[in-house]
Every structure is written in C-alpha cells, then in structure tokens.
Motif scaffolding. Structure first.
Motif, PDB file in Angstrom:
ATOM      1  N   LEU A  65       9.151   7.315   8.243  1.00 20.78           N
ATOM      2  CA  LEU A  65       9.544   8.295   9.257  1.00 20.78           C
ATOM      3  C   LEU A  65       8.625   9.503   9.240  1.00 20.78           C
ATOM      4  O   LEU A  65       8.143   9.958  10.274  1.00 20.78           O
ATOM      5  CB  LEU A  65      10.992   8.721   9.022  1.00 20.78           C
ATOM      6  N   LEU A  66       8.380  10.022   8.031  1.00 23.33           N
ATOM      7  CA  LEU A  66       7.527  11.204   7.940  1.00 23.33           C
ATOM      8  C   LEU A  66       6.090  10.872   8.322  1.00 23.33           C
ATOM      9  O   LEU A  66       5.406  11.666   8.968  1.00 23.33           O
ATOM     10  CB  LEU A  66       7.585  11.784   6.525  1.00 23.33           C
ATOM     11  N   LYS A  67       5.630   9.684   7.945  1.00 24.17           N
ATOM     12  CA  LYS A  67       4.257   9.297   8.264  1.00 24.17           C
ATOM     13  C   LYS A  67       4.086   9.162   9.774  1.00 24.17           C
ATOM     14  O   LYS A  67       3.031   9.481  10.331  1.00 24.17           O
ATOM     15  CB  LYS A  67       3.933   7.959   7.585  1.00 24.17           C
ATOM     16  N   TYR A  68       5.126   8.711  10.440  1.00 24.95           N
ATOM     17  CA  TYR A  68       5.057   8.614  11.897  1.00 24.95           C
ATOM     18  C   TYR A  68       4.867   9.995  12.514  1.00 24.95           C
ATOM     19  O   TYR A  68       4.057  10.181  13.427  1.00 24.95           O
ATOM     20  CB  TYR A  68       6.313   7.964  12.450  1.00 24.95           C
ATOM     21  N   LEU A  69       5.615  10.965  12.012  1.00 26.07           N
ATOM     22  CA  LEU A  69       5.458  12.332  12.505  1.00 26.07           C
ATOM     23  C   LEU A  69       4.035  12.816  12.256  1.00 26.07           C
ATOM     24  O   LEU A  69       3.430  13.482  13.101  1.00 26.07           O
ATOM     25  CB  LEU A  69       6.446  13.259  11.803  1.00 26.07           C
ATOM     26  N   TYR A  70       3.508  12.472  11.101  1.00 24.08           N
ATOM     27  CA  TYR A  70       2.164  12.913  10.730  1.00 24.08           C
ATOM     28  C   TYR A  70       1.110  12.265  11.629  1.00 24.08           C
ATOM     29  O   TYR A  70       0.137  12.905  12.040  1.00 24.08           O
ATOM     30  CB  TYR A  70       1.902  12.566   9.263  1.00 24.08           C
ATOM     31  N   LEU A  71       1.283  10.977  11.960  1.00 23.94           N
ATOM     32  CA  LEU A  71       0.297  10.255  12.753  1.00 23.94           C
ATOM     33  C   LEU A  71       0.425  10.507  14.251  1.00 23.94           C
ATOM     34  O   LEU A  71      -0.483  10.217  15.017  1.00 23.94           O
ATOM     35  CB  LEU A  71       0.425   8.745  12.494  1.00 23.94           C
ATOM     36  N   THR A 201       0.235  17.291   3.174  1.00 20.99           N
ATOM     37  CA  THR A 201      -0.067  16.953   1.779  1.00 20.99           C
ATOM     38  C   THR A 201       0.681  15.700   1.346  1.00 20.99           C
ATOM     39  O   THR A 201       0.106  14.785   0.738  1.00 20.99           O
ATOM     40  CB  THR A 201       0.294  18.117   0.844  1.00 20.99           C
ATOM     41  N   ILE A 202       1.970  15.644   1.664  1.00 28.30           N
ATOM     42  CA  ILE A 202       2.784  14.492   1.281  1.00 28.30           C
ATOM     43  C   ILE A 202       2.279  13.226   1.977  1.00 28.30           C
ATOM     44  O   ILE A 202       2.178  12.161   1.367  1.00 28.30           O
ATOM     45  CB  ILE A 202       4.266  14.741   1.610  1.00 28.30           C
ATOM     46  N   ALA A 203       1.955  13.346   3.266  1.00 24.90           N
ATOM     47  CA  ALA A 203       1.504  12.176   4.017  1.00 24.90           C
ATOM     48  C   ALA A 203       0.159  11.665   3.504  1.00 24.90           C
ATOM     49  O   ALA A 203      -0.044  10.461   3.343  1.00 24.90           O
ATOM     50  CB  ALA A 203       1.410  12.520   5.503  1.00 24.90           C
ATOM     51  N   LYS A 204      -0.764  12.568   3.236  1.00 27.96           N
ATOM     52  CA  LYS A 204      -2.089  12.162   2.768  1.00 27.96           C
ATOM     53  C   LYS A 204      -2.037  11.615   1.342  1.00 27.96           C
ATOM     54  O   LYS A 204      -2.727  10.652   1.009  1.00 27.96           O
ATOM     55  CB  LYS A 204      -3.053  13.342   2.840  1.00 27.96           C
ATOM     56  N   ALA A 205      -1.233  12.249   0.493  1.00 26.53           N
ATOM     57  CA  ALA A 205      -1.150  11.823  -0.907  1.00 26.53           C
ATOM     58  C   ALA A 205      -0.248  10.606  -1.080  1.00 26.53           C
ATOM     59  O   ALA A 205      -0.307   9.937  -2.110  1.00 26.53           O
ATOM     60  CB  ALA A 205      -0.625  12.973  -1.766  1.00 26.53           C
ATOM     61  N   GLU A 206       0.594  10.327  -0.055  1.00 31.45           N
ATOM     62  CA  GLU A 206       1.532   9.211  -0.099  1.00 31.45           C
ATOM     63  C   GLU A 206       2.450   9.300  -1.322  1.00 31.45           C
ATOM     64  O   GLU A 206       2.587   8.348  -2.102  1.00 31.45           O
ATOM     65  CB  GLU A 206       0.793   7.871  -0.066  1.00 31.45           C
ATOM     66  N   VAL A 207       3.052  10.472  -1.472  1.00 33.53           N
ATOM     67  CA  VAL A 207       4.006  10.693  -2.555  1.00 33.53           C
ATOM     68  C   VAL A 207       5.366  11.034  -1.959  1.00 33.53           C
ATOM     69  O   VAL A 207       5.493  11.276  -0.751  1.00 33.53           O
ATOM     70  CB  VAL A 207       3.541  11.824  -3.498  1.00 33.53           C
ATOM     71  N   HIS A 208       6.375  11.048  -2.803  1.00 31.85           N
ATOM     72  CA  HIS A 208       7.732  11.325  -2.335  1.00 31.85           C
ATOM     73  C   HIS A 208       8.135  12.778  -2.484  1.00 31.85           C
ATOM     74  O   HIS A 208       9.138  13.199  -1.911  1.00 31.85           O
ATOM     75  CB  HIS A 208       8.731  10.459  -3.105  1.00 31.85           C
ATOM     76  N   ARG A 209       7.352  13.530  -3.247  1.00 28.57           N
ATOM     77  CA  ARG A 209       7.774  14.894  -3.529  1.00 28.57           C
ATOM     78  C   ARG A 209       6.578  15.744  -3.943  1.00 28.57           C
ATOM     79  O   ARG A 209       5.563  15.208  -4.408  1.00 28.57           O
ATOM     80  CB  ARG A 209       8.819  14.914  -4.648  1.00 28.57           C
ATOM     81  N   LEU A 210       6.713  17.053  -3.771  1.00 31.84           N
ATOM     82  CA  LEU A 210       5.748  18.007  -4.304  1.00 31.84           C
ATOM     83  C   LEU A 210       6.490  18.941  -5.251  1.00 31.84           C
ATOM     84  O   LEU A 210       7.660  19.278  -5.028  1.00 31.84           O
ATOM     85  CB  LEU A 210       5.114  18.843  -3.188  1.00 31.84           C
ATOM     86  N   VAL A 211       5.818  19.351  -6.296  1.00 34.55           N
ATOM     87  CA  VAL A 211       6.384  20.329  -7.227  1.00 34.55           C
ATOM     88  C   VAL A 211       6.077  21.719  -6.685  1.00 34.55           C
ATOM     89  O   VAL A 211       4.934  22.028  -6.341  1.00 34.55           O
ATOM     90  CB  VAL A 211       5.779  20.167  -8.635  1.00 34.55           C
ATOM     91  N   ILE A 212       7.093  22.557  -6.567  1.00 33.87           N
ATOM     92  CA  ILE A 212       6.916  23.923  -6.087  1.00 33.87           C
ATOM     93  C   ILE A 212       6.610  24.821  -7.286  1.00 33.87           C
ATOM     94  O   ILE A 212       7.366  24.830  -8.267  1.00 33.87           O
ATOM     95  CB  ILE A 212       8.164  24.445  -5.354  1.00 33.87           C
ATOM     96  N   VAL A 213       5.493  25.551  -7.220  1.00 31.61           N
ATOM     97  CA  VAL A 213       5.094  26.415  -8.324  1.00 31.61           C
ATOM     98  C   VAL A 213       4.941  27.853  -7.833  1.00 31.61           C
ATOM     99  O   VAL A 213       4.767  28.094  -6.633  1.00 31.61           O
ATOM    100  CB  VAL A 213       3.767  25.930  -8.951  1.00 31.61           C
TER     101      VAL A 213
END
Length: 273
Positions: A65-71, A201-213
């Motif tokens: 779903l998110l990748k569709y939004l990205y593309l 970032t999530i779409a390009k890295a193909e990960v499920h989550r990012l760590v917030i710092v």
C-alpha cells in the motif's frame, strides 16, 4: 530438539491454545475494508481469498500500500511536507528497546509481552541504535539450528545471522536479508523530518520501520508502516482546504473513494510490484 523439529503446526496451535481466527478478506470487499482490517487486526499480511474456491488470490501488505503511494504519479498533499512531530505520527512513549548483551530468550519474552515485531538494539553507553532485532531474526536461529541456546546475546545472534548467507530472505524486509545492498543498516529519522521524507526513506530502503532519534542520535521512538497508514488512511480527513487529492482517495479510486479489491488486484496491487 528432533521432536520439536518434527512437530506439526496443528500440534503447536493446540499446545499454545492458539484460538485467534485466521483473518482473510474477500475480493468483493473494498480496499478501505482491507486496510482497516490490517490495522485493526494488527497483522502485516492479509490473504485475499476467493470465497467460492478458497484460493488465495494475493497477499495484501502494508508495504504494498505504501509503495503504491510512493510510486504513484499523483501529487502528494501539502500536509505531507509537515514534520512527523507536528503530525503526531509514531510511537514516542513506552518504546521498548534491548541492548547488545540482552539474551535472545529475554527478547523473545519481550516480543510476546509487548506484541511488537522489532526492537531497536541500543548501546548502553551512548544510547544510540546500533541494530534492529526483529521477529524474523528468530527464523535465523532455526536456519543454523541454534535455538537450543537461547541464552546467547542478541549481538552474538545478529553476528551469526550476518555470517549465514544461506538463510531465506524476508519477503517483507529484503533489506534485512544478507543479500541486500543495504543489509543490516539502521534506518533513522528525526521528529523534524517531513512525512514525505519518511515515506520516501521507508519505500526506498524497503523496511517496515524507522528509528526516531534526537539531535544526539539517541533513540526516542519508532515510526512504522502501520503508524503511517493509520494516519494517511484512517485518521486524516478526506477534505482539505487546498482541494488536494488525499492518500485515501488515491488508494481507493472507486465511488466515494472505496474501490473494490477485485479491481485493485488486477491493477495497482500487482502492477506496482
């Protein structure tokens, strides 16, 4: 251990008293129904099943779903330029972390207790994230048959994972797999980052989550695909002053923004991937 390896899934369900309903959805349902079911059931994969034959037509995931939004070529709403801090997206309280010397058995207990799918691995001295330990990493224990030694540290378990080049690739997290160019990278963001940047970032890295710092790169939270989709699809209003196309309308191009899954399966859900 041999007895454990030979046990069938049905037996495991009995031992664990697993009674949760197997969640599926019909292709006659709307895409909105599917997204809502994914989020409310707290699952990452939703089989679209033919109600007549019982055949699985496809698997709907957060990432698709998110990748569709990205593309998509559609213009993104202006509010996606706001920071995730301004929009209030992500988990910033009661964030569960582990340390490199935390035992695997402790991590497994935390997975069950907190019903999360991954932990930031945080250095005790610096407070910075040095790795991610996810539920999929548990499969790596089976790959080298080391699940009889769950007292090893997460650091050691992750080192074994990185050394093992024959383990399967997680279809939902290919960047967590040893054959990926970005294997074992920790992807981070800040509360000041825009939602657009986080999605990219999530779409390009193909990960499920990012760590917030924070500015000192210390872990303060986590933002996941579920957090983003929950905001974009369920929480953000359809209408906006600029008359922009919101993600909800983009994802559900049918009448009133609710297209059917059967149509989606033959269009963007398959074509986008």
């Amino acid at each position: 251990m041999q007895q454990l390896e030979e046990q069938r899934i049905g037996k495991w369900r009995e031992v664990l008293m697993y009674r949760d309903k197997f969640v599926t959805i019909s292709p006659d349902a709307t895409v909105f129904d599917a997204v809502k079911m994914l989020l409310e059931s707290k699952i990452h994969r939703l089989p679209v099943v033919n109600p007549t034959t019982g055949d699985v037509l496809c698997i709907l995931t957060h990432k698709r779903l998110l990748k569709y939004l990205y593309l998509s070529d559609a213009a993104r709403p202006q509010y996606m330029e706001k920071s995730i801090g301004q929009l209030g997206i992500g988990s910033l309280s009661n964030v569960v972390t582990v340390h490199p010397d935390t035992s695997v058995i402790t991590a497994l207990k935390l997975f069950i207790e907190h019903t999360v799918s991954a932990f930031p691995v945080v250095d005790r001295t610096s407070g910075q994230c040095v790795d991610i330990y996810s539920k999929f990493d548990v499969i790596h224990l089976a790959a080298d048959r080391s699940y009889d030694n769950l007292d090893i540290s997460i650091k050691k378990a992750l080192e074994r994972r990185k050394q093992n080049q024959t383990i399967p690739i997680d279809p939902e997290n290919p960047s967590d797999s040893p054959n990926s160019a970005d294997s074992y990278s920790v992807f981070e963001c800040k509360l000041s980052d825009s939602l657009n940047r986080v999605v990219d970032t999530i779409a390009k890295a193909e990960v499920h989550r990012l760590v917030i710092v924070d500015e000192g790169k210390k872990v303060i939270g986590v933002i996941s695909l579920s957090d983003i989709l929950d905001y974009l699809i369920l929480k953000h209003p359809d209408e906006n002053p600029q008359g922009e196309l919101c993600p909800r309308q983009l994802l559900f191009p049918g009448q009133h923004g609710f297209g059917s899954l059967s149509q989606a399966i033959t269009t963007w859900l398959v074509e986008a991937f």
